[in-house]
Design an enzyme around this catalytic site. Sequence first.
Site, short mmCIF file in Angstrom:
data_model
loop_
_atom_site.label_atom_id
_atom_site.label_comp_id
_atom_site.label_asym_id
_atom_site.label_seq_id
_atom_site.Cartn_x
_atom_site.Cartn_y
_atom_site.Cartn_z
N HIS A 76 0.82 -1.21 0.00
CA HIS A 76 0.00 0.00 0.00
C HIS A 76 0.86 1.26 0.00
O HIS A 76 0.39 2.32 -0.40
CB HIS A 76 -0.97 -0.02 1.18
CG HIS A 76 -2.12 -0.94 0.97
ND1 HIS A 76 -3.33 -0.80 1.61
CD2 HIS A 76 -2.25 -2.04 0.16
CE1 HIS A 76 -4.15 -1.78 1.21
NE2 HIS A 76 -3.52 -2.54 0.34
N HIS A 204 -1.28 -13.22 -0.39
CA HIS A 204 -2.51 -13.65 0.30
C HIS A 204 -2.40 -15.10 0.80
O HIS A 204 -3.39 -15.68 1.19
CB HIS A 204 -3.73 -13.46 -0.59
CG HIS A 204 -4.11 -12.01 -0.78
ND1 HIS A 204 -5.17 -11.60 -1.55
CD2 HIS A 204 -3.55 -10.87 -0.29
CE1 HIS A 204 -5.26 -10.27 -1.52
NE2 HIS A 204 -4.28 -9.80 -0.77
#
Length: 334
Positions: A76, A204
């Site tokens: 991010h 993930h």
Amino acid sequence: MAAFVISSARISTLAVALLVATTISCRGAGVAAATLSNKYYDKTCPGLQPIVRSAMAQAVAADPRTGASVLRLFFHDCFVNGCDGSVLLDDAPPGFTGEKGAGPNLGSARGFEAVDAAKAQAEAACNATVSCADVLALAARDAVGLLGGPAWAVKLGRKDSRTASQAAANANLPGPGSGLSSLLASFAAKGLSARDMTALSGAHTVGRARCLTFRARVNGGDAGVNATFAARIRQGCPATNGVGDSSLAPLDGETPDAFDNGYFRGLLQQRGLLHSDQELFSGGGGSQDSLVRKYAGNAGMFASDFARAMVKMGGLEPAAGTPLEVRINCRKPN
Ligand code: HEM
Ligand SMILES: *[C@@H]1O[C@H](CO)[C@@H](O)[C@H](O)[C@H]1NC(C)=O
Ligand SMILES: *[C@@H]1O[C@H](CO)[C@@H](O)[C@H](O)[C@H]1NC(C)=O
């Protein structure tokens, strides 16, 4: 532009050349790791890497999810005006709007205390020398290693931005409802290939997501979902909006805290937690299907592609003209 082209064939050739040059230099600006170096702090802060490693070891021992959370913070950070520590800035001083309130971060970005702890120890050893962006790059690498994933050499020498952009965070970070073509486009916009995108999505393999990011998928909104899996997940995430919004499920149900290739095996069984996860396999046209099969069957291939793609993502630079510094406190400009 039309008049330009009509007026002279030579000028139109020049225009095409300029367009090509602009495209190339934009790509360069996207991923330009040339200014970073593996040896950046060798003289000015030789103890840095063990310092960050031990801070992260402590954080991950206390809560393995923190490793996942720090890894996500690095993504991010890098996807919003380059890896410049902007995601770490609080909404402070008054009037300053950081990125923590952007949709992809609000209520889900975490791990800031672990970065603060690593930075505080770096400050104690090497005052005002090591950027928050570099601490985060090292912390993300160490998080992956501590959870059982690959190691890689982190290029260093980033500076921290004095500014942040909530709008850019909203615009650049892909959401869980994204289809494959939109995922590919958001990575391509950063100079990252389809292979990079699929490898990086393997992050993930660790961490958790909140119900409101997968509610539709497990409550009848998605065709390509494993029925057994969906029935189990929706016990903690019923269809009713507002009920259990923040309840968590692991992004990789097989081995939630191990950095392995279990995420890709889950995709083969239609057990991707997010719609965007499952788009990598048998969704969205299938361009990544064969790569997902390879990663599911070959942990070493995933590990080396992931490491390479992390170095590439870590080379994303802030736009020219961004005011930069080495921040002392990662939460606010000096
Ligand atoms: C491909 C596009 C991606 C999408 C659409 C996406 C979306 C998401 C969403 C929706 C969550 C859960 C957030 C919540 O609970 O609200 C999440 C968690 C996470 N993401 Fe991604 N992500 C993507 C790529 C990546 C990449 C490239 C990385 C790192 C390299 C990453 C690392 C993580 C991690 C580790 C978590 C779990 C964090 C935790 O448990 O605190 N993601 N992601
Ligand atoms: C650390 O560096 C800052 C900025 O250069 C300076 O103001 C501060 O006094 C230094 N602190 C220590 C303990 O050396
Ligand atoms: C659904 O998941 C189960 C494991 O819980 C697996 O045995 C089965 O093959 C999966 N179904 C599909 C269609 O992949």
